[in-house]
Write a protein that holds these residues in place. Structure first.
Motif, short mmCIF file in Angstrom:
data_model
loop_
_atom_site.label_atom_id
_atom_site.label_comp_id
_atom_site.label_asym_id
_atom_site.label_seq_id
_atom_site.Cartn_x
_atom_site.Cartn_y
_atom_site.Cartn_z
N CYS A 14 -16.74 -63.53 57.09
CA CYS A 14 -18.04 -64.23 56.15
C CYS A 14 -17.98 -63.68 54.85
CB CYS A 14 -19.27 -64.11 57.00
SG CYS A 14 -19.30 -64.41 58.87
N ASP A 68 -32.67 -64.97 54.21
CA ASP A 68 -32.74 -66.26 55.09
C ASP A 68 -33.51 -66.18 56.46
OD1 ASP A 68 -31.47 -67.74 53.23
OD2 ASP A 68 -29.45 -68.06 54.16
N GLY A 74 -27.90 -75.03 54.22
CA GLY A 74 -27.01 -75.65 53.75
C GLY A 74 -27.19 -76.71 52.59
N TRP A 75 -26.39 -77.16 51.88
CA TRP A 75 -26.80 -77.92 50.77
C TRP A 75 -27.39 -79.29 51.04
CZ3 TRP A 75 -27.14 -76.86 45.72
CH2 TRP A 75 -26.19 -75.71 45.23
N CYS A 107 -16.63 -64.94 51.43
CA CYS A 107 -17.24 -65.92 50.65
C CYS A 107 -18.75 -65.74 50.56
CB CYS A 107 -17.38 -67.36 51.34
SG CYS A 107 -15.77 -68.03 51.78
N HIS A 108 -19.38 -64.48 51.00
CA HIS A 108 -20.90 -64.26 50.87
C HIS A 108 -20.81 -62.81 50.42
CE1 HIS A 108 -22.23 -68.07 52.60
NE2 HIS A 108 -21.49 -68.06 53.44
N ARG A 157 -18.27 -77.72 47.19
CA ARG A 157 -19.52 -77.31 47.46
C ARG A 157 -19.20 -75.72 47.33
NH1 ARG A 157 -22.05 -79.90 52.09
NH2 ARG A 157 -22.30 -82.22 51.48
#
Ligand code: HEC
Ligand code: HEC
Length: 398
Positions: free
Chosen positions: A77, A145, A189-190, A80-81, A137
């Protein structure tokens, strides 16, 4: 404000059976880290040792023995984060594709997400002919969050109802996988494709890393073809719960308080409201009181997350600002060209902007808004260069 609070307390005391949380003024959500130390600290949902252990799971690199693949995008994870700390954003993008037949968007065979990696070159996914709708994306910030999850869906509906006609954000309801797919107001999410961090974690474990879990028990295909990675994914490792617990226990992206205190950034903040950016980039949202049952019964808002004020600079609603990527996820065809208002908290850690990461300059990202945002962007255009710089300085303090 004080007067209003007194009236509320008085009314509630007369009722006397209402939960205590309702009688207390909301407090500020804590920051995820102190810029002095850059160390992530728990928001109090779990103790620091548990939080650190959860973070380690979020950072853990998975290999074939752990079920990675057959197709995937990265091994952890945190790959990317991570910017500037685990749980933050990154420049990593993903590829989505499909076909528009003039009425409906149709997923690329095997789903609109095209996985960029495979454990065997024979399984490599590629965009097939006839899939002319394509988009990148960028990854998203996950710090804070848990507070976003703790926003009552009715709060999001109320924000939409308060927006002027023509700029009213679309609220969609999406399945909560751990509640037998009962629906709740989407916010992650987008495309607002999820409402729950546990559902998102299971989705990401499967679609980013190729690892199944009880909520997502079937491995991905390669361009629609079932391929066997030869190794059954281990039984539930509990990882999905730990990813969700880590994100729920993070504080919010901290602001640059030194920059925010400058006269120019403060003037920029006023301009940001005056020209109308805050119609969509909403400054203050209060989470539901502790004890509120959310996620369709699957989660109860804890004291650490309940009745907190956050400053996401987003409305968690979908808008057509002329940038829509043509992809449909959980929101139906009417969302094809809509995107969630990008929450601007933490945006000083972001160099590539907008859903596709293709705008690399703050001013250009603002000018790229059209559609529902046209009148607001025209207000921005009519600012002097000095005022525009103040507004952008303010963005750089977020
Ligand atoms: C290959 C990169 C990649 C990996 C690995 C990855 N993510 Fe993401 N993540 C993304 C992207 C890209 C998005 C935006 C998805 C979209 O809406 O199109 C995202 C969005 C999210 C969001 C939504 C945040 C918000 O506020 O809307 C959550 C939550 C999340 N990821 C959790 C995870 C978890 C948990 C893992 C590990 C199981 C993980 N991600 C692994 C790239 C990645
Ligand atoms: C009608 C709603 C709306 C209004 C008004 C609006 N925005 Fe946005 N904003 C969005 C949406 C939706 C996105 C995401 C677009 C995309 O990624 O394609 C976005 C994205 C952004 C981004 C990119 C952030 C990132 O992390 O990629 C910035 C910066 C931004 N807006 C600033 C502003 C400013 C400054 C104003 C006022 C001049 C403004 N916006 C007005 C809806 C709005």
């Amino acid at each position: 404000m004080r007067g209003l609070t007194c009236i509320a307390v008085g009314t509630l005391l007369a009722g006397s059976l209402l939960p205590e949380a309702l009688t207390q003024a909301p407090v500020e959500a804590p920051p995820a880290f102190s810029p002095g130390t850059m160390t992530l600290v728990t928001n109090g949902l779990v103790d620091q040792a548990t939080f650190d252990a959860d973070r380690a799971v979020f950072e853990e690199q998975e290999g074939r023995a752990e079920g990675l693949g057959p197709v995937y995008n990265a091994q952890s994870c945190a790959e990317c984060h991570q910017n500037p700390v685990t749980g933050g954003i990154s420049q990593v993008t993903e590829l989505r594709a499909g076909h528009f037949d003039g009425i409906n968007f149709i997923d690329h065979v095997g789903g609109s997400l095209i996985n960029d990696r495979a454990i065997n070159p024979a399984f490599q996914e590629r965009v097939l002919g006839g899939n002319e709708v394509r988009t990148f994306r960028t990854s998203l910030n996950t710090l804070g969050d848990g507070f976003v999850e703790a926003i009552d869906s009715n709060t999001l509906v109320a924000i939409s109802n308060g927006q002027p006609f023509g700029m009213r954000g679309q609220f969609i309801q999406v399945p909560v996988n751990e509640a037998n797919n009962a629906v709740r107001g989407g916010r992650f999410g987008w495309k607002n494709q999820h409402a729950s961090l546990k559902s998102f974690s299971a989705d990401a474990y499967l679609n980013e890393m190729g690892i199944t879990s009880p909520l997502q028990p079937n491995d991905n295909t390669s361009n629609g073809t079932v391929v066997d990675d030869g190794i059954p994914d281990p039984e539930n490792l509990g990882d999905v719960d730990l990813f969700a617990e880590f994100m729920r226990a993070t504080g919010v992206p901290p602001r640059d308080l030194v920059l925010a205190a400058t006269a120019d950034a403060q003037a920029g903040s006023v301009l940001f409201s005056q020209v109308g950016c805050t119609t969509c980039h909403v400054r203050n949202i209060t989470t539901a009181p502790a004890g509120t049952v959310i996620n369709q019964g699957a989660l109860t808002v804890s004291a650490a997350l309940g009745n907190k004020v956050i400053h996401p600079f987003g409305d968690f609603l979908l808008h057509d600002v002329g940038t829509g990527d043509g992809i449909v996820q959980n929101g139906g065809q009417s969302t094809r060209n809509k995107v969630r208002t990008a929450p601007l908290w933490g945006m000083r850690s972001r160099g590539r902007l907008m859903h596709d990461g293709e705008t690399v300059n703050r001013n250009e990202s603002i000018l790229r808004h059209a559609g529902e945002a046209t009148s607001v962007i025209n207000n921005y255009r009519s600012l002097s260069t000095g005022q525009k710089n103040q507004l952008i300085l303010f963005l750089n303090s977020l």
